[in-house]
Design an enzyme around this catalytic site. Structure first.
Site, short mmCIF file in Angstrom:
data_model
loop_
_atom_site.label_atom_id
_atom_site.label_comp_id
_atom_site.label_asym_id
_atom_site.label_seq_id
_atom_site.Cartn_x
_atom_site.Cartn_y
_atom_site.Cartn_z
N ARG A 184 51.48 41.34 37.19
CA ARG A 184 50.56 42.19 37.92
C ARG A 184 51.01 42.44 39.35
O ARG A 184 50.36 43.17 40.09
CB ARG A 184 49.21 41.48 37.98
CG ARG A 184 48.08 42.27 37.38
CD ARG A 184 46.87 41.38 37.49
NE ARG A 184 45.69 42.08 37.22
CZ ARG A 184 45.06 42.07 36.05
NH1 ARG A 184 45.57 41.43 35.03
NH2 ARG A 184 43.94 42.71 35.90
N ARG B 154 38.88 46.29 42.09
CA ARG B 154 39.95 46.02 41.12
C ARG B 154 40.85 47.25 40.97
O ARG B 154 42.06 47.12 40.80
CB ARG B 154 39.34 45.63 39.76
CG ARG B 154 38.77 44.21 39.77
CD ARG B 154 37.79 43.98 38.63
NE ARG B 154 38.37 44.10 37.33
CZ ARG B 154 37.68 44.29 36.21
NH1 ARG B 154 36.35 44.37 36.27
NH2 ARG B 154 38.27 44.39 35.06
N ARG C 267 31.09 47.99 28.95
CA ARG C 267 31.82 46.94 28.22
C ARG C 267 30.97 45.69 28.04
O ARG C 267 30.22 45.28 28.91
CB ARG C 267 33.09 46.56 28.96
CG ARG C 267 33.77 45.37 28.28
CD ARG C 267 35.15 45.14 28.71
NE ARG C 267 35.26 44.84 30.12
CZ ARG C 267 36.44 44.64 30.71
NH1 ARG C 267 37.55 44.74 30.02
NH2 ARG C 267 36.49 44.36 31.99
N ARG D 117 30.79 41.06 31.67
CA ARG D 117 31.63 40.23 32.53
C ARG D 117 31.15 40.27 33.97
O ARG D 117 30.69 41.30 34.45
CB ARG D 117 33.07 40.75 32.47
CG ARG D 117 33.94 39.91 31.57
CD ARG D 117 35.26 40.55 31.31
NE ARG D 117 36.05 40.88 32.49
CZ ARG D 117 37.29 41.33 32.44
NH1 ARG D 117 37.87 41.50 31.26
NH2 ARG D 117 37.96 41.63 33.53
N LYS E 188 43.67 47.79 27.60
CA LYS E 188 44.78 46.89 27.29
C LYS E 188 44.36 45.83 26.27
O LYS E 188 45.05 45.59 25.28
CB LYS E 188 45.29 46.18 28.56
CG LYS E 188 45.77 47.13 29.65
CD LYS E 188 46.30 46.38 30.85
CE LYS E 188 45.29 45.52 31.58
NZ LYS E 188 44.17 46.27 32.19
P1 AP5 Z 1 39.41 46.80 27.51
O1 AP5 Z 1 40.28 46.83 26.30
O2 AP5 Z 1 38.53 45.64 27.72
O3 AP5 Z 1 40.27 47.14 28.82
P2 AP5 Z 1 41.29 46.27 29.63
O4 AP5 Z 1 42.36 47.20 30.10
O5 AP5 Z 1 41.71 45.08 28.87
O6 AP5 Z 1 40.37 45.90 30.87
P3 AP5 Z 1 40.20 44.58 31.72
O7 AP5 Z 1 39.01 44.82 32.61
O8 AP5 Z 1 40.17 43.38 30.86
O9 AP5 Z 1 41.47 44.61 32.57
P4 AP5 Z 1 41.73 43.86 33.81
O10 AP5 Z 1 43.20 44.08 33.87
O11 AP5 Z 1 40.98 44.22 35.02
O12 AP5 Z 1 41.17 42.39 33.49
P5 AP5 Z 1 41.86 41.01 33.24
O13 AP5 Z 1 41.00 40.26 32.34
O14 AP5 Z 1 43.31 41.16 32.92
O15 AP5 Z 1 38.54 48.16 27.47
C1 AP5 Z 1 37.53 48.40 28.43
C2 AP5 Z 1 36.28 48.97 27.73
O16 AP5 Z 1 36.56 50.29 27.26
C3 AP5 Z 1 35.88 48.16 26.49
O17 AP5 Z 1 34.49 48.13 26.44
C4 AP5 Z 1 36.48 48.94 25.31
O18 AP5 Z 1 35.71 48.79 24.13
C5 AP5 Z 1 36.43 50.38 25.83
N1 AP5 Z 1 37.58 51.17 25.38
C6 AP5 Z 1 38.85 50.76 25.25
N2 AP5 Z 1 39.63 51.77 24.83
C7 AP5 Z 1 38.82 52.86 24.72
C8 AP5 Z 1 39.02 54.24 24.35
N3 AP5 Z 1 40.21 54.72 24.03
N4 AP5 Z 1 37.97 55.04 24.37
C9 AP5 Z 1 36.74 54.60 24.70
N5 AP5 Z 1 36.48 53.32 25.04
C10 AP5 Z 1 37.50 52.46 25.06
O19 AP5 Z 1 41.81 40.39 34.72
C11 AP5 Z 1 40.61 40.02 35.34
C12 AP5 Z 1 40.90 39.32 36.66
O20 AP5 Z 1 41.68 38.14 36.43
C13 AP5 Z 1 41.71 40.13 37.68
O21 AP5 Z 1 40.89 40.98 38.44
C14 AP5 Z 1 42.35 38.99 38.49
O22 AP5 Z 1 41.43 38.45 39.42
C15 AP5 Z 1 42.63 37.93 37.45
N6 AP5 Z 1 43.99 38.04 36.88
C16 AP5 Z 1 44.30 38.32 35.57
N7 AP5 Z 1 45.63 38.37 35.40
C17 AP5 Z 1 46.17 38.14 36.62
C18 AP5 Z 1 47.52 38.09 37.10
N8 AP5 Z 1 48.56 38.31 36.28
N9 AP5 Z 1 47.72 37.83 38.40
C19 AP5 Z 1 46.69 37.60 39.23
N10 AP5 Z 1 45.40 37.64 38.86
C20 AP5 Z 1 45.14 37.91 37.56
#
Ligand code: AP5
Length: 211
Positions: free
Chosen positions: A88, A167, A123, A156, A13
């Site tokens: 979410r 997660r 990552r 991270r 994402k």
């Molecule tokens: P990346 O682009 O980083 O993936 P992502 O989907 O953004 O993953 P996240 O881990 O950031 O998602 P998340 O939803 O768990 O975390 P968030 O920060 O929102 O890609 C991943 C890796 O793969 C990278 O290294 C990239 O280079 C590689 N890659 C990408 N595409 C590829 C491809 N096609 N092929 C190969 N490699 C590829 O949330 C973190 C925490 O915050 C949550 O657990 C929660 O505690 C809290 N939080 C955040 N938002 C909320 C909310 N709305 N409500 C409640 N808690 C929340």
């Protein structure tokens, strides 16, 4: 374009949001980035969020809804935005609907649980500006420092295997049901994440009708 990116942790994402943001000239609003910034800056929000995030749990709805609503009131959001990681839960989706802001598309980026674990273990992100990298799929051209700002690349805190598995469970239990919520509005589109980044980018553009 007012766009929501849904998908499990590690689906790509953040990576796709960065590409779409440049292409469409609109900002990304990532709740994950906002919360990690608050943790780095040791604010009250950061102190509250840290324990939830370190365990892979969701931060309480009322906290996240509050920071997103405030951000959406800013002037730049009028021309469009990409919401990455919000909503979410169904309660968050309902709170967003209640703001009256009309969302154009909700893109669900789908990848298997096995792919997630592989991706998240490789990552890295910039300690300073948060730009995401992958040691194999998207390495920095400067080794272990950021191409954009020269900051140090780190792993991270929530990318260890146990937290990642938690997660993924939280995603299936609490976030996946939102797809049905948006399916009913006719705004849900699906893209399947591919092994090659460029292929995923093409899938996303196709799903959004941007070709
Ligand atoms: P990346 O682009 O980083 O993936 P992502 O989907 O953004 O993953 P996240 O881990 O950031 O998602 P998340 O939803 O768990 O975390 P968030 O920060 O929102 O890609 C991943 C890796 O793969 C990278 O290294 C990239 O280079 C590689 N890659 C990408 N595409 C590829 C491809 N096609 N092929 C190969 N490699 C590829 O949330 C973190 C925490 O915050 C949550 O657990 C929660 O505690 C809290 N939080 C955040 N938002 C909320 C909310 N709305 N409500 C409640 N808690 C929340």
């Amino acid at each position: 374009m007012k766009l929501i990116l849904l998908g499990p942790p590690g689906a790509g994402k953040g990576t796709q949001a960065e590409i779409l943001s440049k292409r469409l000239g609109i900002d990304t609003i990532s709740t994950g980035v906002m919360l990690r910034t608050a943790i780095r800056e040791k604010t009250e929000l950061g102190k509250l969020a840290q324990s939830y995030m370190n365990e892979g749990k969701l931060v309480p709805d009322e906290v996240v809804v509050g920071i997103v609503k405030e951000r959406l009131q800013q002037e730049d959001c009028k021309k469009g935005f990409i919401l990455d990681g919000f909503p979410r839960t169904t309660a968050q989706a309902q709170a967003l609907t209640e703001t009256g802001i009309e969302i154009d598309k909700v893109l669900s980026l789908e990848v298997s649980d096995e792919t997630i674990i592989e991706r998240l273990s490789g990552r890295r992100e910039c300690k300073e500006c948060g730009t995401p990298y992958h040691v194999v799929y998207k390495p920095s051209s400067k080794g272990d420092v950021c191409d954009v700002c020269g900051g140090k690349l780190i792993q991270r805190a929530d990318d260890n295997e146990e937290t990642v598995r938690n997660r993924i469970k939280v995603y299936h239990d609490q976030t996946e049901p939102i797809k049905e919520y948006y399916q009913k509005t006719g705004k849900l589109v699906i893209a399947y994440g591919k092994e090659e980044l460029e292929e995923t980018t093409k899938e996303v553009a196709h799903a959004l009708g941007l070709e």
